[in-house]
Design a protein around this motif. Sequence first.
Motif, PDB file in Angstrom:
ATOM      1  N   GLU A  66       0.804  -1.123  -0.109  1.00 37.56           N
ATOM      2  CA  GLU A  66      -0.050  -0.023  -0.523  1.00 37.56           C
ATOM      3  C   GLU A  66       0.693   1.414   0.096  1.00 37.56           C
ATOM      4  N   ASN A  67       1.787   0.674   0.168  1.00 36.45           N
ATOM      5  CA  ASN A  67       2.656   2.354   0.666  1.00 36.45           C
ATOM      6  C   ASN A  67       4.138   2.405  -0.318  1.00 36.45           C
ATOM      7  N   PHE A  68       3.991   1.367  -1.812  1.00 32.02           N
ATOM      8  CA  PHE A  68       4.203   1.673  -2.497  1.00 32.02           C
ATOM      9  C   PHE A  68       4.531   3.045  -3.589  1.00 32.02           C
ATOM     10  N   GLN A  69       5.623   3.746  -3.851  1.00 33.61           N
ATOM     11  CA  GLN A  69       5.545   5.029  -4.468  1.00 33.61           C
ATOM     12  C   GLN A  69       6.700   5.039  -5.131  1.00 33.61           C
ATOM     13  N   LEU A  70       6.535   5.632  -6.811  1.00 34.82           N
ATOM     14  CA  LEU A  70       8.243   6.280  -7.120  1.00 34.82           C
ATOM     15  C   LEU A  70       8.355   6.996  -7.180  1.00 34.82           C
ATOM     16  N   LYS A  71       9.809   7.914  -6.338  1.00 36.27           N
ATOM     17  CA  LYS A  71      10.809   8.603  -5.784  1.00 36.27           C
ATOM     18  C   LYS A  71      11.609   8.821  -6.756  1.00 36.27           C
ATOM     19  N   LYS A  72      11.902  10.216  -6.652  1.00 34.60           N
ATOM     20  CA  LYS A  72      13.506  10.773  -8.129  1.00 34.60           C
ATOM     21  C   LYS A  72      14.246   9.824  -7.877  1.00 34.60           C
ATOM     22  N   ASP A  73      15.181   9.999  -8.075  1.00 35.68           N
ATOM     23  CA  ASP A  73      16.140   8.911  -8.387  1.00 35.68           C
ATOM     24  C   ASP A  73      17.564  10.420  -8.007  1.00 35.68           C
ATOM     25  N   ALA A  74      18.141  10.234  -7.023  1.00 35.53           N
ATOM     26  CA  ALA A  74      18.699  11.125  -6.497  1.00 35.53           C
ATOM     27  C   ALA A  74      20.527  10.828  -6.621  1.00 35.53           C
ATOM     28  N   LEU A  75      21.258  11.316  -7.185  1.00 37.38           N
ATOM     29  CA  LEU A  75      22.589  11.709  -7.162  1.00 37.38           C
ATOM     30  C   LEU A  75      22.948  11.509  -5.965  1.00 37.38           C
ATOM     31  N   PRO A  76      24.001  11.009  -5.407  1.00 34.59           N
ATOM     32  CA  PRO A  76      24.989  10.977  -3.983  1.00 34.59           C
ATOM     33  C   PRO A  76      25.839  12.584  -4.744  1.00 34.59           C
ATOM     34  N   GLU A  77      24.918  13.029  -3.355  1.00 33.75           N
ATOM     35  CA  GLU A  77      25.769  14.745  -3.399  1.00 33.75           C
ATOM     36  C   GLU A  77      27.191  14.565  -3.620  1.00 33.75           C
ATOM     37  N   ASN A  78      28.186  13.967  -3.386  1.00 34.19           N
ATOM     38  CA  ASN A  78      29.522  14.311  -3.659  1.00 34.19           C
ATOM     39  C   ASN A  78      29.981  13.277  -4.807  1.00 34.19           C
ATOM     40  N   SER A  79      29.044  12.386  -5.492  1.00 38.93           N
ATOM     41  CA  SER A  79      29.654  11.814  -6.643  1.00 38.93           C
ATOM     42  C   SER A  79      30.131  12.263  -8.165  1.00 38.93           C
ATOM     43  N   LEU A  80      30.719  11.917  -8.584  1.00 42.11           N
ATOM     44  CA  LEU A  80      31.254  13.037  -9.633  1.00 42.11           C
ATOM     45  C   LEU A  80      30.366  12.529 -11.075  1.00 42.11           C
ATOM     46  N   ALA A  81      29.149  11.544 -11.151  1.00 48.94           N
ATOM     47  CA  ALA A  81      28.744  11.551 -11.903  1.00 48.94           C
ATOM     48  C   ALA A  81      27.505  13.437 -11.428  1.00 48.94           C
ATOM     49  N   SER A  82      26.951  13.363  -9.685  1.00 50.20           N
ATOM     50  CA  SER A  82      26.096  14.082  -9.325  1.00 50.20           C
ATOM     51  C   SER A  82      26.971  15.877  -9.752  1.00 50.20           C
ATOM     52  N   ARG A  83      28.253  15.832  -9.881  1.00 49.91           N
ATOM     53  CA  ARG A  83      29.563  17.543 -10.395  1.00 49.91           C
ATOM     54  C   ARG A  83      28.539  17.170 -12.318  1.00 49.91           C
ATOM     55  N   VAL A  84      29.087  15.984 -12.432  1.00 49.66           N
ATOM     56  CA  VAL A  84      29.170  16.480 -14.091  1.00 49.66           C
ATOM     57  C   VAL A  84      27.956  17.175 -14.324  1.00 49.66           C
ATOM     58  N   LYS A  85      26.657  16.379 -13.561  1.00 51.82           N
ATOM     59  CA  LYS A  85      25.596  16.841 -14.212  1.00 51.82           C
ATOM     60  C   LYS A  85      24.944  18.127 -14.119  1.00 51.82           C
ATOM     61  N   ARG A  86      25.329  18.990 -12.654  1.00 53.18           N
ATOM     62  CA  ARG A  86      25.480  20.092 -12.148  1.00 53.18           C
ATOM     63  C   ARG A  86      26.203  21.026 -13.066  1.00 53.18           C
ATOM     64  N   GLN A  88      13.356  26.791 -12.287  1.00 51.58           N
ATOM     65  CA  GLN A  88      12.384  26.350 -11.603  1.00 51.58           C
ATOM     66  C   GLN A  88      11.150  25.879 -11.945  1.00 51.58           C
ATOM     67  N   ILE A  89      10.595  26.001 -13.358  1.00 51.19           N
ATOM     68  CA  ILE A  89      10.081  25.089 -13.828  1.00 51.19           C
ATOM     69  C   ILE A  89       9.384  24.345 -14.157  1.00 51.19           C
ATOM     70  N   PHE A  90      10.535  23.570 -14.476  1.00 48.13           N
ATOM     71  CA  PHE A  90      10.768  22.360 -14.527  1.00 48.13           C
ATOM     72  C   PHE A  90      11.242  21.383 -13.859  1.00 48.13           C
ATOM     73  N   HIS A  91      12.320  21.473 -12.784  1.00 47.76           N
ATOM     74  CA  HIS A  91      12.135  21.070 -11.418  1.00 47.76           C
ATOM     75  C   HIS A  91      10.432  20.703 -10.848  1.00 47.76           C
ATOM     76  N   VAL A  92      10.069  21.895 -11.115  1.00 53.28           N
ATOM     77  CA  VAL A  92       8.254  21.688 -10.066  1.00 53.28           C
ATOM     78  C   VAL A  92       7.637  20.605 -11.902  1.00 53.28           C
ATOM     79  N   LEU A  93       7.702  20.696 -13.077  1.00 51.27           N
ATOM     80  CA  LEU A  93       6.848  19.937 -13.509  1.00 51.27           C
ATOM     81  C   LEU A  93       7.241  18.740 -13.422  1.00 51.27           C
ATOM     82  N   ASP A  94       8.858  18.845 -12.702  1.00 51.41           N
ATOM     83  CA  ASP A  94       9.435  17.220 -12.667  1.00 51.41           C
ATOM     84  C   ASP A  94       8.605  16.319 -11.778  1.00 51.41           C
ATOM     85  N   LEU A  95       8.588  16.940 -10.700  1.00 53.89           N
ATOM     86  CA  LEU A  95       7.323  16.489  -8.981  1.00 53.89           C
ATOM     87  C   LEU A  95       6.165  16.657  -9.730  1.00 53.89           C
TER      88      LEU A  95
END
Length: 521
Positions: free
Chosen positions: A86-106, A215-222
Motif C-alpha cells: 500500500e505504501n509503494f510509490q515512485l521517487k525521484k532518483d537522486a545522485l549522491p551529493e558529492n559523486s562524480l556523476a552528480s558534479r558532472v550533471k550539475r 524552476q518550472i522544469f524542476h516543479v514539472l518533474d515533481l
Amino acid sequence: MPFNGGEKRCVGEDQQSDSDSSRFSESMASLSDYECSRQSFTSDSSSKSSSPASASPPRVVTFDEVMGAARNLENMTLVHEIAVNENFQLKKDALPENSLASRVKRIVHQAYWDVLESELNADPPEYDHAIKLFEEIREILLSFLIPGSGNRLRNQICEVLDTDLIRQQAEHGAVDIQGLANYIISTMGKLCAPVRDDDIRKLKATGNIVELLRQIFHVLDLMNMDMANFLIRSFRPHFQRQLVDYERTKFQEILEETPSALDKTTKWIKESVNEELLSVSETGLTPAAGTSSKPHLSPTLVLNNSYLKLLQWDYQKKEFPETLITDEARLQELTAKLNQLKIIACLSLITNNMLGAITEGLPELADRLKRVSAVLLEGMNKETFNLKEVLNSVGVQTCAEVNKTLVERGLPTLNAEVQANLVGQFSSIEKEDNPIRSLIDKRIQLYLKSLLGLPSPQKCLPPMPGGLAVIQQELEVLGCQYANIVNLNKQVYGPFYADILRKLLFGEEATGKTDASSSAN
C-alpha cells in the motif's frame, strides 16, 4: 512495509475474490491430505510446462527468450509490488551529493542555463533555445490532461504555446517571455496536486526569467512523479483483483521461455519432502514389510513446512525459490523481525524464571525491560551485529532497571551473584542450540504452523503458546502478514506446486508402473 505492519489483518482477509479462492482450491485439490486418490497425482498436470523434470533433451534458450523472460519477471514484480504494498510509490532518483556523476550533471546543467541567459541578454536577443523549452513544456502540460477530457484547456495550451507563432513573434522582437512563463505557472497551478501549491507560489515570486524557467522544469518533474503515483493508486484495486491470474500467466510465459525456472522451487520443496520422510522413518511409521510403496505424506503439510522454512532462510548462502522472488524482500524483513522477537521472548522467560517473585505484579517494569531489549536488539540482522555483546549489555541494563524499581519500593537490590547469573544466562542465548532458545523457537513454529492451517475465511487467530505472551501482539501482526503472503502465493502458484509435489511424492511409483508394463510386453 508490506501489508501495513501497524494494522493486524486476519488470514486470507482482503486478499482475493471468492472466485479466485475457488480457483485456487481447484488447482490445489490434489494437495488435500488424504482425501484425494493418488491417481490424481500421477495424471498429467494442468500446467504443462511446470514439470521439474522432463524426459525431453534440454532445449537451447536463445538470448531473445532470456530477455523476454527477464521483461516478464520485471513486469510481474512491479505489478505484484503495486498490488500488495500500500505504501509503494515512485521517487525521484537522486545522485549522491558529492559523486562524480552528480558534479558532472550539475556542471552541464549550469552551463546550459548560462548559455540560455547569455542568449536572452544578447542584443538583439536570441530565442532558439527558449522556444525549444516552451515546446517541451507544452508537451509536458498536455501529458497531464486525461485523454478525452479537458479539450478547452488543451486547445488553450496549444494556442498560447504555439512555437510557430512564438518564433514569428521573436523574429519581429514582439515575444513576451515573461508573459508566457506566467501563463505556464498559472496552468501548472490548475493541474498540480495540492502538495505543490507552495512550489507554485515560489515560482510566482521568482524574478529572474532564466531561474524561473529552470524552476518550472524542476516543479514539472515533481508533478510528473505526482501523476505517476496518482495513477498507481488508481490502478491498485484493479491490479489486486487481477493479480492471481496475471502473475500465473506471466510466470507460465517465463517457464515456457526458461524451462529451468522452477529448479530452485523444486529443490526448496524437495528439502521438506526429505525431512518428512526422515521424520516418518524415525517414528517407525514405515510401510509394512514386503510392500514397495513410499510412506504416505500430506502434500499440504509438506508445502506448509516449506513455507515455514522461509522464516529461517539463510539469505546469504541459499538461493531463493523462483515463485517467491516477488516477496523475497518482505519475507526477509519478517525474518529479521521474527529473530528479534525470539530473543526478546527468551530474555523475558529467563527474567521471569529468575526474578518472577520481584517482577510479578509490576507490568510497567516488564514493559520497560521489553523496550530496553527491543532498542538494543535493533539491527541484529546485520553482519556486523555482535549478538553476544549486546545480550551482555541487555543483561546489565535489566539488572539496573530491576534495582531501580527495588530501590523505589524500599527493597534490597539484587546481589552480585544473581546479577552475574542473569547476565550469563542472557549471553548464553547467543548459541542457537541454547535450550531456552530452542524451546521458544519450537513454540513460535507451532503458532505459525497453526496459522497456516487455518482456512482462508477464518477471522480468529490460533491460541498463543505459553511463554510468548510478551511478544503476542507483535507476533500476531507478523503472523498475519506472513499468512497473507503465503495464501496469495498459494493462489498464484498452486498449479505449479501441485505438479512438483506430484512428481516428488508419486513420480517413482508412476515410473515403476511404466517399467512394469513395458517389461510385461
